[in-house]
Write an enzyme that holds these catalytic residues in place. Structure first.
Site, PDB file in Angstrom:
ATOM      1  N   LYS A  91       0.864  -1.181   0.000  1.00  0.00           N
ATOM      2  CA  LYS A  91       0.000   0.000   0.000  1.00  0.00           C
ATOM      3  C   LYS A  91       0.896   1.224   0.000  1.00  0.00           C
ATOM      4  O   LYS A  91       2.010   1.186   0.528  1.00  0.00           O
ATOM      5  CB  LYS A  91      -0.877   0.020   1.257  1.00  0.00           C
ATOM      6  N   GLY A 191     -24.883   3.163   3.595  1.00  0.00           N
ATOM      7  CA  GLY A 191     -23.990   3.715   2.577  1.00  0.00           C
ATOM      8  C   GLY A 191     -24.366   3.202   1.203  1.00  0.00           C
ATOM      9  O   GLY A 191     -24.111   2.049   0.872  1.00  0.00           O
ATOM     10  N   LYS A 194     -20.879   4.417  -4.273  1.00  0.00           N
ATOM     11  CA  LYS A 194     -20.374   3.659  -5.420  1.00  0.00           C
ATOM     12  C   LYS A 194     -20.740   2.178  -5.370  1.00  0.00           C
ATOM     13  O   LYS A 194     -21.281   1.624  -6.315  1.00  0.00           O
ATOM     14  CB  LYS A 194     -18.837   3.791  -5.493  1.00  0.00           C
ATOM     15  N   VAL A 195     -20.454   1.503  -4.247  1.00  0.00           N
ATOM     16  CA  VAL A 195     -20.704   0.059  -4.147  1.00  0.00           C
ATOM     17  C   VAL A 195     -22.139  -0.223  -3.712  1.00  0.00           C
ATOM     18  O   VAL A 195     -22.815  -1.082  -4.269  1.00  0.00           O
ATOM     19  CB  VAL A 195     -19.717  -0.594  -3.148  1.00  0.00           C
ATOM     20  N   GLY A 196     -22.612   0.518  -2.729  1.00  0.00           N
ATOM     21  CA  GLY A 196     -23.931   0.266  -2.154  1.00  0.00           C
ATOM     22  C   GLY A 196     -25.077   0.302  -3.141  1.00  0.00           C
ATOM     23  O   GLY A 196     -25.986  -0.523  -3.076  1.00  0.00           O
TER      24      GLY A 196
END
EC number: 1.4.1.23
Length: 365
Positions: A91, A191, A194-196
């Site tokens: 990372k 939430g 974007k993903v939710g």
């Protein structure tokens, strides 16, 4: 406290002596002309080149930035191992407010530092960095993923991330109720960004009832407009986790959602969501188990995104990626089986399986 080099001794202690350490390499990068200050942490290359995103964040101190890079890199080793990828964990963090200091010059300088590692670390997007940024970094560094489709990349990874979480939910249902179908189940999503919002689509397509909440009212309204039936909204996560008759709770926003305040009042029987680092501190996984709540480890079910960026290195193929993300169903079931067999929470079982795979990778070198 500092050591002879002036570096914070606790950071060096973490690196060389603690259970949280064991990292192979940490690189401190500085380019004064562009204002770049970055940390690249490589936790493990036992399974292959380290893969993980670049976080661009205004850390309170350099020591905090190094600590975050170390933690995130270690987490990626486990995530990549469980996703079945031939990659270790790494990372990078860039120190500063991206809205104030992010420039093309800075990103190009960063790309040169990543390139100097000769492929030991492959980068991608994370908090504060986007597809357009990776396109810039890639001009100086071929070991860059998360690029735009126009530049040979796969673009937005949230589609496959949500698909993986959905597979994790199906596996949880299979383990707990003997049937992977989510039809008629009530699922709470905290939430719907974007993903939710993709997750809502999967759940509604299967006939689940969905309850949503988000700090942004426009995000909630967009989903209610699209789904006039089968979706309801509540105000805030506190209300969501207390919802009567909830079967599954999906934290899809910030980390630390499972803590000493939320776990005792959860009505859901399953927790399976896209957020990273959902367990606020060690011991929460045991509290969940004690309450009879099944926890699908976050880094296992949200691995769709990393599966996608890893595939870019071989020339992106969506169907190939989707098939790999679909295996999150089997992986999640295997974790539940191991947890039962060893008498430990699923989070600990996932760690054991990941550590086993990394050890086998090291032995094969």
């Amino acid at each position: 406290m500092t050591d002879v080099t002036g570096a914070h001794a606790d950071v060096l202690h973490t690196l060389f002596h603690s259970d949280q350490g064991g990292h192979e390499q940490v690189v401190l990068c500085q380019d004064r002309a562009s204002g770049l200050k970055a940390v690249i942490a490589i936790h493990s290359t036992a399974l292959g080149p380290a893969l993980g995103g670049t976080r661009f964040y205004p850390y309170a101190s350099e020591a905090e930035a190094v600590a975050d890079a170390l933690n995130l890199a270690r987490g990626m080793s486990y995530k990549n191992a469980m996703a079945g990828l031939d990659h270790g964990g790494g990372k990078a963090v860039i120190i500063g407010d991206p809205d104030l200091i992010k420039t093309e010059e800075l990103l190009l300088a960063y790309g040169r530092f990543v390139a100097s590692l000769g492929g030991r670390y492959v980068t991608a997007c994370d908090v504060g960095t986007y597809v357009a940024d990776m396109d810039v970094v890639a001009r100086e560094c071929r070991w860059t993923t998360g690029r735009s489709p126009e530049n040979g990349g796969a673009g937005d990874s949230s589609v496959l991330t949500s698909f993986g979480v959905y597979q994790g939910m199906r596996a949880s249902a299979q383990h707990l109720w003997g049937d992977p179908s989510l039809r008629g189940r009530k699922v709470g999503i905290a939430g719907v960004g974007k993903v939710g919002h993709h997750l809502v689509e999967h759940l509604r397509a299967e006939g689940a009832q969905v309850v949503i909440t988000d700090v942004r009212e426009d995000a909630v309204q967009r989903i209610l407009d699209r789904h006039p039936e089968g979706v309801t909204a509540v105000s805030g996560t506190d209300a969501l986790i207390r919802t009567e008759g909830l079967d599954i709770y999906a934290p899809c926003a910030l980390g630390g959602a499972l803590n000493d305040d939320s776990v005792p009042v959860l009505t859901a029987k399953v927790v399976c969501g896209a957020a990273n680092n959902q367990l606020a501190h060690p011991g929460v996984e045991k509290d969940l188990a004690d309450r009879g709540i099944l926890y699908a480890p976050d880094y296992v079910v949200n691995a769709g995104g990393v599966i996608q960026v890893a595939d870019e290195l071989h020339g992106f193929d969506f169907e190939r990626c989707k098939a790999k993300a679909a295996k999150i169903f089997d992986t999640t079931l295997a974790i539940f089986a191991r947890a039962k067999e060893d008498g430990i929470p699923p989070a600990a079982a996932a760690d054991r399986i990941a550590e086993q795979r990394m050890a086998e990778g090291r032995a094969a070198h």
